[in-house]
Scaffold this motif. Structure first.
Motif, PDB file in Angstrom:
ATOM      1  N   LEU A  21       0.872  -1.318  -0.072  1.00 38.92           N
ATOM      2  CA  LEU A  21      -0.051  -0.129  -0.006  1.00 38.92           C
ATOM      3  C   LEU A  21       0.902   1.306  -0.018  1.00 38.92           C
ATOM      4  O   LEU A  21       0.399   2.245  -0.416  1.00 38.92           O
ATOM      5  N   HIS A  22       1.975   1.029   0.444  1.00 42.65           N
ATOM      6  CA  HIS A  22       2.964   2.190   0.484  1.00 42.65           C
ATOM      7  C   HIS A  22       4.360   1.595   0.730  1.00 42.65           C
ATOM      8  O   HIS A  22       4.656   0.963   1.389  1.00 42.65           O
ATOM      9  N   GLY A  23       5.550   2.357   0.142  1.00 42.33           N
ATOM     10  CA  GLY A  23       6.734   1.946   0.308  1.00 42.33           C
ATOM     11  C   GLY A  23       7.168   2.636   1.768  1.00 42.33           C
ATOM     12  O   GLY A  23       6.510   3.354   2.553  1.00 42.33           O
ATOM     13  N   PRO A  24       8.417   2.058   2.220  1.00 34.57           N
ATOM     14  CA  PRO A  24       8.713   2.318   3.562  1.00 34.57           C
ATOM     15  C   PRO A  24       9.343   3.907   4.018  1.00 34.57           C
ATOM     16  O   PRO A  24       9.251   4.347   4.924  1.00 34.57           O
ATOM     17  N   ASP A  25       9.392   4.488   2.914  1.00 32.43           N
ATOM     18  CA  ASP A  25      10.030   5.856   2.886  1.00 32.43           C
ATOM     19  C   ASP A  25       8.740   6.938   3.594  1.00 32.43           C
ATOM     20  O   ASP A  25       9.257   7.953   3.876  1.00 32.43           O
ATOM     21  N   LYS A  26       7.765   6.436   3.300  1.00 33.44           N
ATOM     22  CA  LYS A  26       6.783   7.332   3.994  1.00 33.44           C
ATOM     23  C   LYS A  26       5.657   6.494   4.927  1.00 33.44           C
ATOM     24  O   LYS A  26       4.674   6.963   5.241  1.00 33.44           O
ATOM     25  N   ILE A  27       6.418   5.761   5.644  1.00 31.52           N
ATOM     26  CA  ILE A  27       5.901   5.184   6.919  1.00 31.52           C
ATOM     27  C   ILE A  27       6.609   5.833   8.017  1.00 31.52           C
ATOM     28  O   ILE A  27       7.722   5.657   8.289  1.00 31.52           O
ATOM     29  N   PHE A  28       5.843   6.232   9.102  1.00 28.13           N
ATOM     30  CA  PHE A  28       6.379   6.729  10.297  1.00 28.13           C
ATOM     31  C   PHE A  28       5.895   6.019  11.469  1.00 28.13           C
ATOM     32  O   PHE A  28       4.801   5.771  11.701  1.00 28.13           O
ATOM     33  N   ALA A  29       6.909   6.172  12.342  1.00 26.05           N
ATOM     34  CA  ALA A  29       6.411   5.693  13.847  1.00 26.05           C
ATOM     35  C   ALA A  29       6.047   7.018  14.667  1.00 26.05           C
ATOM     36  O   ALA A  29       5.217   6.803  15.512  1.00 26.05           O
ATOM     37  N   ASP A  30       6.269   8.054  14.320  1.00 29.22           N
ATOM     38  CA  ASP A  30       6.336   9.268  14.965  1.00 29.22           C
ATOM     39  C   ASP A  30       5.292  10.269  14.361  1.00 29.22           C
ATOM     40  O   ASP A  30       5.822  10.388  13.163  1.00 29.22           O
ATOM     41  N   PHE A  31       4.263  10.659  14.982  1.00 34.44           N
ATOM     42  CA  PHE A  31       3.353  11.537  14.217  1.00 34.44           C
ATOM     43  C   PHE A  31       3.877  12.868  13.658  1.00 34.44           C
ATOM     44  O   PHE A  31       3.658  13.358  12.481  1.00 34.44           O
ATOM     45  N   SER A  32       4.676  13.434  14.715  1.00 35.33           N
ATOM     46  CA  SER A  32       5.237  15.014  14.143  1.00 35.33           C
ATOM     47  C   SER A  32       6.330  14.611  13.016  1.00 35.33           C
ATOM     48  O   SER A  32       6.521  15.421  12.032  1.00 35.33           O
ATOM     49  N   ASP A  33       7.105  13.616  13.108  1.00 34.88           N
ATOM     50  CA  ASP A  33       8.099  13.225  11.872  1.00 34.88           C
ATOM     51  C   ASP A  33       7.213  13.011  10.652  1.00 34.88           C
ATOM     52  O   ASP A  33       7.604  13.565   9.575  1.00 34.88           O
ATOM     53  N   MET A  34       5.756  12.675  10.597  1.00 36.14           N
ATOM     54  CA  MET A  34       5.094  12.395   9.362  1.00 36.14           C
ATOM     55  C   MET A  34       4.828  13.794   8.798  1.00 36.14           C
ATOM     56  O   MET A  34       4.920  14.279   7.832  1.00 36.14           O
ATOM     57  N   LEU A  35       4.298  14.406   9.840  1.00 34.36           N
ATOM     58  CA  LEU A  35       3.861  15.785   9.456  1.00 34.36           C
ATOM     59  C   LEU A  35       4.927  16.686   9.023  1.00 34.36           C
ATOM     60  O   LEU A  35       4.747  17.558   8.238  1.00 34.36           O
ATOM     61  N   ASP A  36       6.229  16.494   9.541  1.00 33.99           N
ATOM     62  CA  ASP A  36       7.329  17.416   9.004  1.00 33.99           C
ATOM     63  C   ASP A  36       7.711  17.187   7.740  1.00 33.99           C
ATOM     64  O   ASP A  36       8.069  17.767   6.693  1.00 33.99           O
ATOM     65  N   ALA A  37       7.618  15.698   7.308  1.00 31.39           N
ATOM     66  CA  ALA A  37       8.274  14.959   6.154  1.00 31.39           C
ATOM     67  C   ALA A  37       7.134  14.922   4.873  1.00 31.39           C
ATOM     68  O   ALA A  37       7.603  14.888   3.790  1.00 31.39           O
ATOM     69  N   VAL A  38       6.030  14.828   5.048  1.00 27.91           N
ATOM     70  CA  VAL A  38       5.010  14.680   3.976  1.00 27.91           C
ATOM     71  C   VAL A  38       4.129  15.778   3.700  1.00 27.91           C
ATOM     72  O   VAL A  38       3.398  16.092   4.554  1.00 27.91           O
ATOM     73  N   PRO A  39       4.120  16.097   2.618  1.00 27.66           N
ATOM     74  CA  PRO A  39       3.134  17.084   2.221  1.00 27.66           C
ATOM     75  C   PRO A  39       1.871  16.755   2.095  1.00 27.66           C
ATOM     76  O   PRO A  39       1.652  15.751   1.319  1.00 27.66           O
ATOM     77  N   CYS A  40       0.755  17.138   2.572  1.00 29.12           N
ATOM     78  CA  CYS A  40      -0.416  16.558   2.552  1.00 29.12           C
ATOM     79  C   CYS A  40      -1.538  17.807   2.410  1.00 29.12           C
ATOM     80  O   CYS A  40      -1.514  18.677   2.912  1.00 29.12           O
ATOM     81  N   ASP A  41      -2.593  17.432   1.841  1.00 29.35           N
ATOM     82  CA  ASP A  41      -3.824  18.073   1.749  1.00 29.35           C
ATOM     83  C   ASP A  41      -4.964  17.785   2.954  1.00 29.35           C
ATOM     84  O   ASP A  41      -5.742  18.686   3.276  1.00 29.35           O
ATOM     85  N   ALA A  42      -4.867  16.655   3.269  1.00 23.41           N
ATOM     86  CA  ALA A  42      -5.717  16.118   4.253  1.00 23.41           C
ATOM     87  C   ALA A  42      -5.018  15.236   5.310  1.00 23.41           C
ATOM     88  O   ALA A  42      -4.125  14.606   4.907  1.00 23.41           O
TER      89      ALA A  42
END
Length: 124
Positions: free
Chosen positions: A70-91
């Motif tokens: 469903l997704h590659g490991p480069d966009k899978i995160f353990a930490d919520f803040s890390d995801m918000l910092d690393a992933v541009p998102c609209d929703a």
């Protein structure tokens, strides 16, 4: 076509969705017996959306997202803040246990103050 999200207009492209929590509602362990269809596979399969990233504290849940393709490991995160910092998102779709919803929404709003729509009827 123009898509309005977060008070801003996107001229084209799919809506980028980040998901917090990869548990049973987001990705059922046993889809054949679950009451939930699962948000992650539905977003990943929909032509108008892109699964921008997934966060979960459980290593097993994160590995399952990757193992199912469903997704590659480069966009899978353990930490919520890390995801918000690393992933541009609209929703942002918050699928954590209910007691953590407010924390996630407050943190997301602090990082990127946008219009947040909450609906109790938007369940798969």
């Amino acid at each position: 076509p123009a898509v309005v999200r977060g008070g801003k207009q996107r001229m084209s492209g799919a809506i980028r969705v980040a998901v917090a929590g990869a548990g049973n509602r987001a990705l059922p362990k046993r889809p054949e017996t679950s009451n939930f269809l699962g948000w992650i596979p539905r977003i990943a399969a929909h032509p108008d959306y892109v699964l921008a990233g997934v966060q979960d504290v459980s290593c097993e849940a994160r590995e399952r997202v990757v193992r199912l393709g469903l997704h590659g490991p480069d966009k899978i995160f353990a930490d919520f803040s890390d995801m918000l910092d690393a992933v541009p998102c609209d929703a942002l779709l918050v699928c954590t246990p209910a007691e953590f919803h407010a924390v996630a929404i407050r943190e997301a709003h602090a990082v990127t103050p946008r219009f947040i729509r909450i609906s109790r009827n938007d369940t798969p």
